[in-house]
Structures are given as C-alpha cells and as structure tokens.
Design a protein around this motif. Structure first.
Motif, PDB file in Angstrom:
ATOM      1  N   GLU A 146      23.160  23.897  14.130  1.00 41.79           N
ATOM      2  CA  GLU A 146      23.028  23.003  12.968  1.00 41.79           C
ATOM      3  C   GLU A 146      23.721  21.689  13.287  1.00 41.79           C
ATOM      4  O   GLU A 146      24.897  21.679  13.657  1.00 41.79           O
ATOM      5  CB  GLU A 146      23.657  23.664  11.744  1.00 41.79           C
ATOM      6  CG  GLU A 146      23.810  22.781  10.534  1.00 41.79           C
ATOM      7  CD  GLU A 146      22.488  22.284   9.980  1.00 41.79           C
ATOM      8  OE1 GLU A 146      22.207  21.076  10.164  1.00 41.79           O
ATOM      9  OE2 GLU A 146      21.751  23.093   9.376  1.00 41.79           O
ATOM     10  N   ASP A 147      22.990  20.563  13.139  1.00 43.55           N
ATOM     11  CA  ASP A 147      23.584  19.265  13.502  1.00 43.55           C
ATOM     12  C   ASP A 147      24.250  18.559  12.330  1.00 43.55           C
ATOM     13  O   ASP A 147      25.031  17.632  12.531  1.00 43.55           O
ATOM     14  CB  ASP A 147      22.525  18.351  14.131  1.00 43.55           C
ATOM     15  CG  ASP A 147      21.421  17.990  13.151  1.00 43.55           C
ATOM     16  OD1 ASP A 147      21.131  16.791  13.006  1.00 43.55           O
ATOM     17  OD2 ASP A 147      20.842  18.918  12.553  1.00 43.55           O
ATOM     18  N   ASP A 148      23.962  18.975  11.092  1.00 43.17           N
ATOM     19  CA  ASP A 148      24.586  18.336   9.934  1.00 43.17           C
ATOM     20  C   ASP A 148      25.952  18.963   9.680  1.00 43.17           C
ATOM     21  O   ASP A 148      26.069  20.183   9.521  1.00 43.17           O
ATOM     22  CB  ASP A 148      23.697  18.505   8.702  1.00 43.17           C
ATOM     23  CG  ASP A 148      24.323  17.887   7.462  1.00 43.17           C
ATOM     24  OD1 ASP A 148      24.376  16.653   7.384  1.00 43.17           O
ATOM     25  OD2 ASP A 148      24.790  18.656   6.594  1.00 43.17           O
ATOM     26  N   LEU A 149      26.986  18.138   9.619  1.00 43.56           N
ATOM     27  CA  LEU A 149      28.357  18.632   9.519  1.00 43.56           C
ATOM     28  C   LEU A 149      28.590  19.446   8.248  1.00 43.56           C
ATOM     29  O   LEU A 149      29.195  20.522   8.292  1.00 43.56           O
ATOM     30  CB  LEU A 149      29.341  17.460   9.571  1.00 43.56           C
ATOM     31  CG  LEU A 149      30.822  17.812   9.385  1.00 43.56           C
ATOM     32  CD1 LEU A 149      31.294  18.788  10.459  1.00 43.56           C
ATOM     33  CD2 LEU A 149      31.675  16.546   9.396  1.00 43.56           C
ATOM     34  N   CYS A 180      29.133  27.681  17.251  1.00 45.25           N
ATOM     35  CA  CYS A 180      28.292  26.617  16.713  1.00 45.25           C
ATOM     36  C   CYS A 180      27.810  25.683  17.811  1.00 45.25           C
ATOM     37  O   CYS A 180      28.524  25.414  18.777  1.00 45.25           O
ATOM     38  CB  CYS A 180      29.046  25.805  15.659  1.00 45.25           C
ATOM     39  SG  CYS A 180      29.507  26.740  14.190  1.00 45.25           S
ATOM     40  N   ARG A 222      26.682  22.728   8.413  1.00 39.56           N
ATOM     41  CA  ARG A 222      27.290  23.595   9.433  1.00 39.56           C
ATOM     42  C   ARG A 222      28.595  24.204   8.919  1.00 39.56           C
ATOM     43  O   ARG A 222      28.848  25.397   9.128  1.00 39.56           O
ATOM     44  CB  ARG A 222      27.545  22.792  10.713  1.00 39.56           C
ATOM     45  CG  ARG A 222      28.033  23.675  11.874  1.00 39.56           C
ATOM     46  CD  ARG A 222      28.016  22.905  13.177  1.00 39.56           C
ATOM     47  NE  ARG A 222      28.975  21.811  13.221  1.00 39.56           N
ATOM     48  CZ  ARG A 222      28.644  20.514  13.217  1.00 39.56           C
ATOM     49  NH1 ARG A 222      27.378  20.142  13.169  1.00 39.56           N
ATOM     50  NH2 ARG A 222      29.578  19.577  13.256  1.00 39.56           N
ATOM     51  N   GLU A 248      25.159  21.931  18.113  1.00 37.49           N
ATOM     52  CA  GLU A 248      24.507  20.881  17.329  1.00 37.49           C
ATOM     53  C   GLU A 248      23.161  20.462  17.911  1.00 37.49           C
ATOM     54  O   GLU A 248      22.404  19.752  17.256  1.00 37.49           O
ATOM     55  CB  GLU A 248      25.425  19.663  17.250  1.00 37.49           C
ATOM     56  CG  GLU A 248      26.778  19.949  16.631  1.00 37.49           C
ATOM     57  CD  GLU A 248      27.691  18.728  16.662  1.00 37.49           C
ATOM     58  OE1 GLU A 248      27.161  17.598  16.638  1.00 37.49           O
ATOM     59  OE2 GLU A 248      28.919  18.905  16.715  1.00 37.49           O
ATOM     60  N   THR A 249      22.860  20.897  19.136  1.00 39.31           N
ATOM     61  CA  THR A 249      21.652  20.454  19.824  1.00 39.31           C
ATOM     62  C   THR A 249      21.020  21.619  20.583  1.00 39.31           C
ATOM     63  O   THR A 249      21.630  22.682  20.744  1.00 39.31           O
ATOM     64  CB  THR A 249      21.986  19.349  20.838  1.00 39.31           C
ATOM     65  OG1 THR A 249      22.902  19.893  21.821  1.00 39.31           O
ATOM     66  CG2 THR A 249      22.637  18.145  20.165  1.00 39.31           C
TER      67      THR A 249
END
Length: 232
Positions: free
Chosen positions: A15-18, A37, A21, A39-40
C-alpha cells in the motif's frame, strides 16, 4: 522440554498511501499477525524474495504498476500463496476482473477493521499445528514469566484453574452470539494468562482461534485443550 506456541502468520501488505497503510497495518497486527509493508511492486518483490508469507494484501494501483501484474510476478515463485486486492474503486466489473486475475477477494476502501479481519481470516490457510505435541504445563515457561518464583506458580495456577470454567463459558457465549469483539477480548486475556502459568497447549489453541475464529478445527482445539486441563 520447553516448547513455544506456533509463530504468528506473516503477512505482506502492499500500500503506497501512508494513512491507508497505517490503518491496515494496525488492524492486521491485531489478528494477531506479523505484518511487513511495501509501497511499490519492487519493494513487494524484494520482501517476497526474503520471506515466505501466509497472505499478500495488494493495492490495485501502485506507483510503479498494477496490482494484478504484481500478483502474476509473485505467483511465479509462490503459486499457492493466497492474495487479497484492496482498492477505493467500487466498480463491479473491476472486482470481477481482479478475481479472474487470481485474487481471493476484493476489499473496497474505506472498510471497517472487522470487515478487513473477517476477509483475512477467511483467506488464511487452515490451522495445521499439532497442539498435542505441546505440553499441557510448561514449567520452564512459567518460571521464566514469574522470574523463577516457584511458589507463585501454584498460587497463580490455582487461580487460573478456578476461573477457567467461566472463561470457557464466556468464549462459548461469544461464539454463539457471533460477537467478534468479545471473543477476541476473551481470547487475548486467556492467552496472556496461559503465558504466566505455562499452559502451553491452551495458550497455543487460544492464539489459533484468535487468528481464525470461524475455523471449526480451531474451535474444537480450544474446547479440547480446556477440557484436558479441567480433567487433570
């Protein structure tokens, strides 16, 4: 011989949205579970190259590609690992396409903590730990928890055994009522108490039912572990 409870399932959250996430990670850790976790796509592939995961939770749209493309790459090396997609898109056609791409289910954000955990538990592999291999009472673990105070073990175990029937009944009631919050609370307290008194088999059974409260085998294992202790 000192034996430890089964390890927590390890999950990979992409998940890239803080904000999303942070919410998802906190909720997943309450399973309980160990959560890594990324992000990419690249970050997820790096993680998958270092660890085996019980489940992947993949954002549909990532900065460097599509979630379906990531799943295709991951499945080349781990063909049996289940995966959940998560997206803010409510399009039914997209959900059907994601399932065709190999996702077990599609989670639409924002979603509640309980909805998330219910979907994750359903996707996780069944409980397979042999609880009978664990001792009913683990003396070494109890001594470690109580800083070697042998006299305290008997007192705490007497208290623990006195409360166990009411704990059993409270868990059974929560299961009948399908009250997930009360069930998780009771199981969390039971697991902590088991750690203090060294009730290894029952503690492991409580941890398994926390992870998969709808799994009939996990429910039966907890009932059996409680029954065995009460008979001794």
């Amino acid at each position: 011989m000192h034996q430890t409870p089964p390890p927590l399932p390890r999950l990979l959250l992409i998940e890239d949205d803080l904000i999303s996430r942070s919410f998802l990670q906190t909720a997943l850790e309450a399973l309980p579970a160990q959560v890594d976790c990324a992000e990419t796509l690249k970050g997820a592939l790096d993680c998958a190259g270092q660890h085996d995961y019980a489940l992947w939770l993949i954002d549909v749209n990532l900065p460097d590609g599509r979630g379906s493309d990531l799943l295709e790459q991951l499945r080349r090396y781990h063909p049996l690992t289940p995966a959940l997609a998560h997206t803010a898109d409510t399009c039914d056609a997209l959900a059907r396409q994601l399932r065709d791409d190999g996702f077990e289910n599609v989670l639409v954000k924002p979603l509640s903590r309980e909805s998330l955990l219910r979907s994750v538990r359903a996707a996780l592999p069944p409980v397979a730990t042999d609880l009978q291999a664990l001792p009913a009472w683990d003396e070494a673990r109890a001594l470690s928890a109580l800083n070697g105070q042998q006299a305290h073990i008997k007192a705490l175990r007497d208290l623990f055994m006195g409360e166990l029937p009411s704990v059993r009944d409270a868990i059974a009631q929560a299961l009948r009522d399908e009250d997930r919050g009360q069930l998780q609370q009771q199981l969390h307290r039971l697991q902590a108490s088991c750690g203090f008194v060294g009730a290894a088999r029952l503690g492991a059974a409580a941890a398994q039912l926390q992870q998969q409260p709808e799994n009939p085998a996990a429910r039966a294992s907890l009932t059996q572990a409680i029954h065995q202790l009460l008979l001794n």
